[in-house]
Design a protein around this motif. Sequence first.
Motif, PDB file in Angstrom:
ATOM      1  N   TYR A   1       0.818  -1.219   0.000  1.00  0.00           N
ATOM      2  CA  TYR A   1       0.000   0.000   0.000  1.00  0.00           C
ATOM      3  C   TYR A   1       0.852   1.270   0.000  1.00  0.00           C
ATOM      4  O   TYR A   1       0.313   2.371  -0.097  1.00  0.00           O
ATOM      5  CB  TYR A   1      -0.917   0.018   1.222  1.00  0.00           C
ATOM      6  N   GLY A   2       2.171   1.102   0.148  1.00  0.00           N
ATOM      7  CA  GLY A   2       3.049   2.262   0.113  1.00  0.00           C
ATOM      8  C   GLY A   2       3.381   2.851   1.468  1.00  0.00           C
ATOM      9  O   GLY A   2       3.868   3.988   1.545  1.00  0.00           O
ATOM     10  N   PHE A   3       3.173   2.108   2.556  1.00  0.00           N
ATOM     11  CA  PHE A   3       3.523   2.608   3.881  1.00  0.00           C
ATOM     12  C   PHE A   3       5.038   2.764   3.997  1.00  0.00           C
ATOM     13  O   PHE A   3       5.800   1.858   3.647  1.00  0.00           O
ATOM     14  CB  PHE A   3       3.041   1.640   4.963  1.00  0.00           C
ATOM     15  N   GLY A   4       5.459   3.903   4.526  1.00  0.00           N
ATOM     16  CA  GLY A   4       6.886   4.124   4.744  1.00  0.00           C
ATOM     17  C   GLY A   4       7.382   3.615   6.075  1.00  0.00           C
ATOM     18  O   GLY A   4       8.588   3.548   6.311  1.00  0.00           O
ATOM     19  N   SER A   5       6.448   3.242   6.981  1.00  0.00           N
ATOM     20  CA  SER A   5       6.841   2.813   8.323  1.00  0.00           C
ATOM     21  C   SER A   5       7.096   1.314   8.419  1.00  0.00           C
ATOM     22  O   SER A   5       7.324   0.798   9.519  1.00  0.00           O
ATOM     23  CB  SER A   5       5.744   3.208   9.327  1.00  0.00           C
ATOM     24  N   VAL A   6       7.059   0.601   7.303  1.00  0.00           N
ATOM     25  CA  VAL A   6       7.344  -0.838   7.296  1.00  0.00           C
ATOM     26  C   VAL A   6       8.444  -1.118   6.279  1.00  0.00           C
ATOM     27  O   VAL A   6       8.587  -0.391   5.296  1.00  0.00           O
ATOM     28  CB  VAL A   6       6.086  -1.671   6.947  1.00  0.00           C
ATOM     29  N   PRO A   7       9.243  -2.158   6.513  1.00  0.00           N
ATOM     30  CA  PRO A   7      10.299  -2.484   5.552  1.00  0.00           C
ATOM     31  C   PRO A   7       9.733  -3.181   4.328  1.00  0.00           C
ATOM     32  O   PRO A   7       8.635  -3.750   4.381  1.00  0.00           O
ATOM     33  CB  PRO A   7      11.208  -3.433   6.352  1.00  0.00           C
ATOM     34  N   PRO A   8      10.460  -3.173   3.208  1.00  0.00           N
ATOM     35  CA  PRO A   8      10.012  -3.948   2.043  1.00  0.00           C
ATOM     36  C   PRO A   8      10.041  -5.440   2.367  1.00  0.00           C
ATOM     37  O   PRO A   8      10.776  -5.880   3.253  1.00  0.00           O
ATOM     38  CB  PRO A   8      11.030  -3.576   0.961  1.00  0.00           C
ATOM     39  N   PRO A   9       9.233  -6.240   1.669  1.00  0.00           N
ATOM     40  CA  PRO A   9       9.108  -7.664   2.010  1.00  0.00           C
ATOM     41  C   PRO A   9      10.433  -8.420   2.036  1.00  0.00           C
ATOM     42  O   PRO A   9      10.629  -9.301   2.881  1.00  0.00           O
ATOM     43  CB  PRO A   9       8.178  -8.207   0.913  1.00  0.00           C
ATOM     44  N   GLU A  10      11.347  -8.086   1.117  1.00  0.00           N
ATOM     45  CA  GLU A  10      12.603  -8.835   1.084  1.00  0.00           C
ATOM     46  C   GLU A  10      13.479  -8.553   2.290  1.00  0.00           C
ATOM     47  O   GLU A  10      14.400  -9.316   2.596  1.00  0.00           O
ATOM     48  CB  GLU A  10      13.372  -8.540  -0.211  1.00  0.00           C
ATOM     49  N   GLU A  11      13.201  -7.447   3.011  1.00  0.00           N
ATOM     50  CA  GLU A  11      13.987  -7.110   4.197  1.00  0.00           C
ATOM     51  C   GLU A  11      13.289  -7.501   5.486  1.00  0.00           C
ATOM     52  O   GLU A  11      13.919  -7.554   6.544  1.00  0.00           O
ATOM     53  CB  GLU A  11      14.286  -5.610   4.213  1.00  0.00           C
ATOM     54  N   ALA A  12      11.990  -7.753   5.416  1.00  0.00           N
ATOM     55  CA  ALA A  12      11.222  -8.014   6.638  1.00  0.00           C
ATOM     56  C   ALA A  12      11.533  -9.372   7.236  1.00  0.00           C
ATOM     57  O   ALA A  12      11.458  -9.564   8.446  1.00  0.00           O
ATOM     58  CB  ALA A  12       9.730  -7.914   6.342  1.00  0.00           C
ATOM     59  N   GLY A  13      11.871 -10.349   6.407  1.00  0.00           N
ATOM     60  CA  GLY A  13      12.161 -11.688   6.899  1.00  0.00           C
ATOM     61  C   GLY A  13      10.938 -12.569   7.047  1.00  0.00           C
ATOM     62  O   GLY A  13      11.033 -13.783   6.921  1.00  0.00           O
ATOM     63  N   THR A  14       9.778 -11.978   7.332  1.00  0.00           N
ATOM     64  CA  THR A  14       8.546 -12.739   7.527  1.00  0.00           C
ATOM     65  C   THR A  14       7.402 -12.056   6.801  1.00  0.00           C
ATOM     66  O   THR A  14       7.265 -10.835   6.859  1.00  0.00           O
ATOM     67  CB  THR A  14       8.196 -12.848   9.028  1.00  0.00           C
ATOM     68  N   VAL A  15       6.602 -12.859   6.118  1.00  0.00           N
ATOM     69  CA  VAL A  15       5.417 -12.351   5.416  1.00  0.00           C
ATOM     70  C   VAL A  15       4.197 -13.026   6.019  1.00  0.00           C
ATOM     71  O   VAL A  15       4.093 -14.251   6.023  1.00  0.00           O
ATOM     72  CB  VAL A  15       5.493 -12.641   3.906  1.00  0.00           C
ATOM     73  N   ASP A  16       3.261 -12.210   6.533  1.00  0.00           N
ATOM     74  CA  ASP A  16       2.036 -12.747   7.116  1.00  0.00           C
ATOM     75  C   ASP A  16       1.008 -12.992   6.017  1.00  0.00           C
ATOM     76  O   ASP A  16       0.782 -12.132   5.154  1.00  0.00           O
ATOM     77  CB  ASP A  16       1.463 -11.768   8.137  1.00  0.00           C
ATOM     78  N   VAL A  17       0.347 -14.136   6.073  1.00  0.00           N
ATOM     79  CA  VAL A  17      -0.658 -14.482   5.068  1.00  0.00           C
ATOM     80  C   VAL A  17      -1.854 -15.116   5.767  1.00  0.00           C
ATOM     81  O   VAL A  17      -1.706 -16.031   6.580  1.00  0.00           O
ATOM     82  CB  VAL A  17      -0.073 -15.410   3.982  1.00  0.00           C
ATOM     83  N   LEU A  18      -3.040 -14.592   5.484  1.00  0.00           N
ATOM     84  CA  LEU A  18      -4.275 -15.102   6.074  1.00  0.00           C
ATOM     85  C   LEU A  18      -4.760 -16.322   5.304  1.00  0.00           C
ATOM     86  O   LEU A  18      -4.754 -16.334   4.071  1.00  0.00           O
ATOM     87  CB  LEU A  18      -5.354 -14.025   6.038  1.00  0.00           C
ATOM     88  N   VAL A  19      -5.203 -17.334   6.057  1.00  0.00           N
ATOM     89  CA  VAL A  19      -5.828 -18.515   5.460  1.00  0.00           C
ATOM     90  C   VAL A  19      -7.013 -18.902   6.341  1.00  0.00           C
ATOM     91  O   VAL A  19      -7.086 -18.518   7.512  1.00  0.00           O
ATOM     92  CB  VAL A  19      -4.844 -19.700   5.348  1.00  0.00           C
ATOM     93  N   PRO A  20      -7.977 -19.664   5.812  1.00  0.00           N
ATOM     94  CA  PRO A  20      -9.095 -20.117   6.653  1.00  0.00           C
ATOM     95  C   PRO A  20      -8.608 -20.925   7.848  1.00  0.00           C
ATOM     96  O   PRO A  20      -7.587 -21.627   7.770  1.00  0.00           O
ATOM     97  CB  PRO A  20      -9.920 -20.982   5.696  1.00  0.00           C
ATOM     98  N   ARG A  21      -9.329 -20.812   8.942  1.00  0.00           N
ATOM     99  CA  ARG A  21      -8.921 -21.477  10.182  1.00  0.00           C
ATOM    100  C   ARG A  21      -8.836 -22.989  10.015  1.00  0.00           C
ATOM    101  O   ARG A  21      -8.078 -23.666  10.708  1.00  0.00           O
ATOM    102  CB  ARG A  21      -9.926 -21.125  11.288  1.00  0.00           C
ATOM    103  N   THR A  22      -9.601 -23.550   9.085  1.00  0.00           N
ATOM    104  CA  THR A  22      -9.624 -25.005   8.903  1.00  0.00           C
ATOM    105  C   THR A  22      -8.406 -25.536   8.161  1.00  0.00           C
ATOM    106  O   THR A  22      -8.205 -26.749   8.104  1.00  0.00           O
ATOM    107  CB  THR A  22     -10.889 -25.414   8.134  1.00  0.00           C
ATOM    108  N   ARG A  23      -7.609 -24.654   7.568  1.00  0.00           N
ATOM    109  CA  ARG A  23      -6.450 -25.124   6.806  1.00  0.00           C
ATOM    110  C   ARG A  23      -5.387 -25.700   7.729  1.00  0.00           C
ATOM    111  O   ARG A  23      -5.053 -25.114   8.757  1.00  0.00           O
ATOM    112  CB  ARG A  23      -5.835 -23.967   6.011  1.00  0.00           C
ATOM    113  N   ARG A  24      -4.825 -26.828   7.340  1.00  0.00           N
ATOM    114  CA  ARG A  24      -3.707 -27.436   8.078  1.00  0.00           C
ATOM    115  C   ARG A  24      -2.425 -27.062   7.346  1.00  0.00           C
ATOM    116  O   ARG A  24      -2.031 -27.716   6.382  1.00  0.00           O
ATOM    117  CB  ARG A  24      -3.872 -28.950   8.162  1.00  0.00           C
TER     118      ARG A  24
END
Length: 348
Positions: free
Chosen positions: A110-133
């Motif tokens: 979204y262009g936020f300047g207060s967060v690092p780019p994905p390649e520098e963050a080390g972790t990417v959060d991703v939502l999935v349905p609760r039933t997914r294993r």
Amino acid sequence: MTPHTPLSGSTFSDPSGSSGSSDVHDRVLSAAELRERGVTGARLAARCRAGGPWQPLLPGVYLLRRGVPTGAEVLRGVLLYAGRPPGRTGGAGRPYGDAVLTGAAALALYGFGSVPPPEEAGTVDVLVPRTRRLRSTGCARIVRTAALPEPVPVGGLPVAPVARAVTDAVRVTADAAAVRLLVTEAVGGGHCDPATLVGELERAGLLRRPYVLDAVRTLLAEGRSRAEERLYALVYAFGLPEPLWNVELRLPAGPGLGPVDAYWPERSVAVVLDVSPGGDGGPGRDGDAGWAAGVRRREHLERLGITVVPLTPRKLRDWPEQQAVVVGTALAAAEDREPPAYVVVLPR
């Protein structure tokens, strides 16, 4: 995503070679997509050996070149890992199934300047349905949820709405300064309104954390300050009569009627800035006592013959001319009303 035509093993275009495409969709592929393109398991294993031209990015996801993955490659890899259960695909409209990027990675898109780019963050959060294993692994952090938000397409990727992405970023952040930056940029940068953000934070139970509540209070205070500046500018820019600014109204020898932000005593017209989380149309959360008390106070003033004009920060920011007309109309109509009750005006 541009659809790929299955190719035979002998004609498969290898992005690690000189004829390869620069498109990230051709550089990051799942094992299933490689099979569709005619790449056998033996060929895949050979190319991913030490010194080979390819590398595994996540389980079942491969980067068809050597070197450090770019942010775009990381995000596509995480979505391929999280969004395609074995034997299933998301269909033409949802190539990543139910996976939705959230948290800091989504905010970076979204262009936020207060967060690092994905390649520098080390972790990417991703939502999935609760039933997914599915387990978190590598750069992919799985966030299970009972209610997936409707994704916003950003750069061809499914991304959580800003308020949800901020909430998921705050959930894993214990740094008070970082939280304050996130909520301030979300609202101050025009990405979302306070009501939506505060509602998401409360639904997630994050307002119970003192540093998150402090950040929200700071946000609302800053919102009031900006709204007051816009109200001053509106009065002067549109030639409205000079009011009494920031005063307290009180019945003679009676109880206080509360503060108003601008008051024209000769017209008995008051402007009240509504900077509550739900100020743009209702309470920001169920049972918002502050919002309900404000409504009751305005109704009391109206019964005393005082016209109350509620204005919100958003209206002052986006439609100042319209708000000037509303205030001007209230002032003009005051001459045709019954005389109001007498009230005492005190500085506040």
